[in-house]
Scaffold this active site. Structure first.
Site, PDB file in Angstrom:
ATOM      1  N   ARG A  35      -3.535   4.709  -1.951  1.00 55.16           N
ATOM      2  CA  ARG A  35      -3.339   3.216  -1.525  1.00 55.16           C
ATOM      3  C   ARG A  35      -2.944   2.696  -2.807  1.00 55.16           C
ATOM      4  O   ARG A  35      -1.705   1.455  -2.201  1.00 55.16           O
ATOM      5  CB  ARG A  35      -4.021   3.351  -0.734  1.00 55.16           C
ATOM      6  CG  ARG A  35      -4.228   1.719  -0.527  1.00 55.16           C
ATOM      7  CD  ARG A  35      -6.458   1.370   0.232  1.00 55.16           C
ATOM      8  NE  ARG A  35      -6.394  -0.123   0.375  1.00 55.16           N
ATOM      9  CZ  ARG A  35      -6.138  -0.572   1.620  1.00 55.16           C
ATOM     10  NH1 ARG A  35      -5.665   0.016   2.478  1.00 55.16           N
ATOM     11  NH2 ARG A  35      -6.883  -2.220   1.782  1.00 55.16           N
ATOM     12  N   GLU A  58       2.010   3.647   3.579  1.00 51.73           N
ATOM     13  CA  GLU A  58       2.507   3.055   4.133  1.00 51.73           C
ATOM     14  C   GLU A  58       3.605   3.227   3.526  1.00 51.73           C
ATOM     15  O   GLU A  58       4.614   2.506   4.475  1.00 51.73           O
ATOM     16  CB  GLU A  58       2.418   1.815   4.647  1.00 51.73           C
ATOM     17  CG  GLU A  58       0.035   1.633   4.101  1.00 51.73           C
ATOM     18  CD  GLU A  58      -0.618   0.015   4.285  1.00 51.73           C
ATOM     19  OE1 GLU A  58       0.059  -0.788   4.272  1.00 51.73           O
ATOM     20  OE2 GLU A  58      -1.706   0.342   4.149  1.00 51.73           O
ATOM     21  N   GLU A  98       1.022  -4.847  11.236  1.00 49.47           N
ATOM     22  CA  GLU A  98       1.243  -3.594  10.810  1.00 49.47           C
ATOM     23  C   GLU A  98       2.101  -2.870  12.118  1.00 49.47           C
ATOM     24  O   GLU A  98       1.088  -3.100  12.939  1.00 49.47           O
ATOM     25  CB  GLU A  98      -0.888  -3.440  11.403  1.00 49.47           C
ATOM     26  CG  GLU A  98      -1.989  -3.422  10.320  1.00 49.47           C
ATOM     27  CD  GLU A  98      -2.147  -2.805   8.768  1.00 49.47           C
ATOM     28  OE1 GLU A  98      -1.551  -2.418   8.760  1.00 49.47           O
ATOM     29  OE2 GLU A  98      -3.112  -3.498   8.361  1.00 49.47           O
ATOM     30  N   HIS A 126       1.070  -1.379  -0.273  1.00 58.72           N
ATOM     31  CA  HIS A 126      -0.518   0.243  -0.192  1.00 58.72           C
ATOM     32  C   HIS A 126       0.972   1.230  -0.081  1.00 58.72           C
ATOM     33  O   HIS A 126       1.718   1.567   1.333  1.00 58.72           O
ATOM     34  CB  HIS A 126      -1.066   0.003   1.023  1.00 58.72           C
ATOM     35  CG  HIS A 126      -2.283  -1.081   1.326  1.00 58.72           C
ATOM     36  ND1 HIS A 126      -2.359  -1.559   2.318  1.00 58.72           N
ATOM     37  CD2 HIS A 126      -2.854  -1.168  -0.071  1.00 58.72           C
ATOM     38  CE1 HIS A 126      -3.886  -2.815   1.732  1.00 58.72           C
ATOM     39  NE2 HIS A 126      -3.471  -2.358  -0.267  1.00 58.72           N
ATOM     40  N   HIS A 167       3.544  -3.762   6.868  1.00 54.04           N
ATOM     41  CA  HIS A 167       1.825  -2.549   6.140  1.00 54.04           C
ATOM     42  C   HIS A 167       1.839  -1.462   8.155  1.00 54.04           C
ATOM     43  O   HIS A 167       2.430  -1.812   8.160  1.00 54.04           O
ATOM     44  CB  HIS A 167       0.506  -3.097   6.303  1.00 54.04           C
ATOM     45  CG  HIS A 167       0.203  -4.008   4.759  1.00 54.04           C
ATOM     46  ND1 HIS A 167      -0.906  -3.464   3.942  1.00 54.04           N
ATOM     47  CD2 HIS A 167       0.964  -4.866   4.959  1.00 54.04           C
ATOM     48  CE1 HIS A 167      -1.406  -4.434   3.528  1.00 54.04           C
ATOM     49  NE2 HIS A 167      -0.514  -5.445   3.203  1.00 54.04           N
TER      50      HIS A 167
HETATM   51  O1  0X9 Z   1      -7.052  -3.802   4.355  1.00 56.64           O
HETATM   52  C1  0X9 Z   1      -5.477  -4.265   4.261  1.00 56.64           C
HETATM   53  O2  0X9 Z   1      -5.031  -5.068   3.251  1.00 56.64           O
HETATM   54  C2  0X9 Z   1      -4.676  -4.512   5.275  1.00 56.64           C
HETATM   55  N1  0X9 Z   1      -4.721  -3.765   6.063  1.00 56.64           N
HETATM   56  S1  0X9 Z   1      -3.830  -2.057   5.901  1.00 56.64           S
HETATM   57  O3  0X9 Z   1      -4.995  -0.783   6.591  1.00 56.64           O
HETATM   58  N2  0X9 Z   1      -2.643  -1.886   5.266  1.00 56.64           N
HETATM   59  O4  0X9 Z   1      -4.787  -1.492   4.033  1.00 56.64           O
HETATM   60  C3  0X9 Z   1      -4.948  -5.794   6.206  1.00 56.64           C
HETATM   61  C4  0X9 Z   1      -4.775  -6.951   5.488  1.00 56.64           C
HETATM   62  C5  0X9 Z   1      -5.001  -8.184   6.663  1.00 56.64           C
HETATM   63  N3  0X9 Z   1      -4.942  -9.752   5.451  1.00 56.64           N
HETATM   64  C6  0X9 Z   1      -5.982  -9.905   5.246  1.00 56.64           C
HETATM   65  N4  0X9 Z   1      -7.093  -9.623   4.863  1.00 56.64           N
HETATM   66  N5  0X9 Z   1      -6.146 -10.414   4.112  1.00 56.64           N
HETATM   67 ZN    ZN Z   2      -1.372  -1.985   4.266  1.00 59.31          ZN
END
Ligand code: 0X9
Ligand code: ZN
Length: 424
Positions: free
Chosen positions: A242, A191, A387, A188, A312
């Site tokens: 993003r 980040e 994260e 992303h 992330h």
């Molecule tokens: O939403 C995401 O892709 C991740 N959080 S973020 O705030 N950095 O965008 C979390 C991803 C966790 N993993 C999966 N959902 N597979």
């Molecule tokens: Zn992310």
């Protein structure tokens, strides 16, 4: 009454516009923190999240857990009125995002300038007192390959949509086929701390190789940014970008959420079909060239990769699969044990606390993530999404002064993982 009418006019206007951050203008935008104290609040916020009218910096996760919502200036009164109407209390944590972003840009530019001036090594421009552009990062990776050629190989694994190199650094003293820890960052774009942290860990392990005896028994692959187009765009045009930068066919709405683009339960939950959305899963799985490139490397080394780590930001969470279902993998206890050990090491440095759990339990439903694919398809046992700092005070604009502390504590976690892999 007038206010109410205005709210409805705004809400109507908002509904008529394409959703998502089209030409995002952050002048006067605010980040608003709400704390869902009841299940009904959570439910309501989740509905709002799915409408895609706002940029949720943290998604609705659980009762009692803060949700930070970024609203553009003209949507701020709508959001506040909406929250008041349903009785959800809120506070403004960033009163003017445009102002904060500008200030943080000035601070980062100054830090970059100072880094350049004091540069102790004329062969590269990289350091960790500022967030650097891709050229500095890639220049540094090439420098490492040249200087430590006996243990470092840097490979361009393919090109991005806009034609940028995708560089991967392999730290290995070759000899035989050792287990691998695969680490990526920057999926992303906005980040930034994730790219900086992965490159920090890479730098420490390469330049002080002798301090990490477990590296005799394992190899580590580093990809500090797997979304280089997005990363550059977040430096040059939109700090809060993003996605990737591919054309979607909808004018003004570019890019796919690269962490919704992987071919495992693709597009099932927590995704969007709307190219203007920040959670757009793409026209098909692996539509994004960058994710194809990373997938090919994960496949290539799949039977040697013991741990896949995807960094992330933000929220301080150490998550394991699954992200597409509440069910847990059969071996979740093993994944949780290693995560707890890693987090214990991390916390021991400065006391930074992390939550550990499955993606679905600790955050929210989102299918098509790289972590789920790495486990579900590539068959890598230990896959994690981490994260990094913070928990929302600065969010994506974590001050550059926090890069080194974040790097130092995260390095300890990765060392624990490295030792574990070396000993099994
Ligand atoms: O939403 C995401 O892709 C991740 N959080 S973020 O705030 N950095 O965008 C979390 C991803 C966790 N993993 C999966 N959902 N597979
Ligand atoms: Zn992310």
């Amino acid at each position: 009454m007038k206010v109410l009418i205005l709210v409805f006019v705004f809400a109507g206007l908002a509904a008529a516009l394409p959703s998502g951050p089209v030409n995002r203008d952050i002048t006067g935008a605010q980040v608003i923190r709400v704390n869902p104290t009841r299940a009904a609040h959570l439910h309501y916020l989740h509905g709002l999240f799915m409408q895609d009218l706002y940029d949720f910096w943290t998604e609705p996760r659980a009762v009692g857990k803060n949700v930070d919502i970024m609203a553009q200036r003209w949507m701020v009164p709508v959001l506040k009125a909406t929250l008041s109407k349903v009785g959800i209390e809120y506070s403004v944590i960033i009163p003017d995002l445009g102002d904060l972003t500008e200030k943080s840009k000035v601070a980062n530019d100054r830090a970059l300038e100072m880094a350049k001036r004091r540069n102790p090594n004329p062969k590269h421009n990289m350091d960790w007192t500022a967030y650097h552009r891709l050229d500095d990062l890639y220049g540094y990776m090439d420098y490492l390959a040249e200087t430590y050629s006996h243990i470092v190989k840097v490979k361009t694994i393919g090109k991005s949509y806009e034609g940028r190199d995708m560089k991967m650094l392999k730290l290995s003293n070759e000899g035989f086929r050792k287990p691998i820890v695969f680490i990526d960052g920057g999926i992303h774009a906005r980040e930034w701390i994730s790219t900086a942290t992965v490159s920090y860990i890479m730098s420490q392990m390469v330049e002080n190789r002798e301090d990490y005896p477990f590296l005799d028994h394992i190899d580590i692959i580093f990809m500090p940014t797997i979304n280089p187009d997005g990363y550059e765009y977040s430096h040059t045009h939109d700090r809060y970008w993003r996605k990737t930068r591919s054309r979607t066919g909808v004018l003004g709405c570019r890019g796919v959420d690269p962490n919704r683009n992987w071919d495992f339960h693709w597009n099932e939950v927590g995704t969007s079909d709307d190219p203007c959305s920040d959670m757009y899963s793409g026209p098909e799985p692996f539509s994004e060239i960058e994710m194809q490139n990373v997938r090919d490397q994960l496949n290539k080394y799949a039977n040697r990769i013991k741990v896949y780590l995807s960094f992330h930001a933000f929220s301080q969470l150490w998550m394991y699969p699954w992200g597409h279902t509440f069910a847990l993998p059969n071996d979740w206890v093993d994944l949780e044990d290693l995560a707890l050990d890693a987090v214990e090491s991390l916390t021991s440095v400065f006391g930074t606390s992390y939550e550990v759990g499955s993606s679905m339990q600790t955050s929210y439903a989102a299918a098509g993530g790289s972590d789920d694919w790495a486990k579900g398809v590539a068959g890598i046992k230990y896959t994690y999404t981490v994260e990094l700092r913070d928990t929302g005070n600065f969010g994506f604009v974590l001050p550059p002064g926090q890069i080194i502390p974040t790097g130092m504590e995260t390095l300890e976690a990765v060392k624990t993982i490295g030792r574990f892999v070396a000993s099994t």
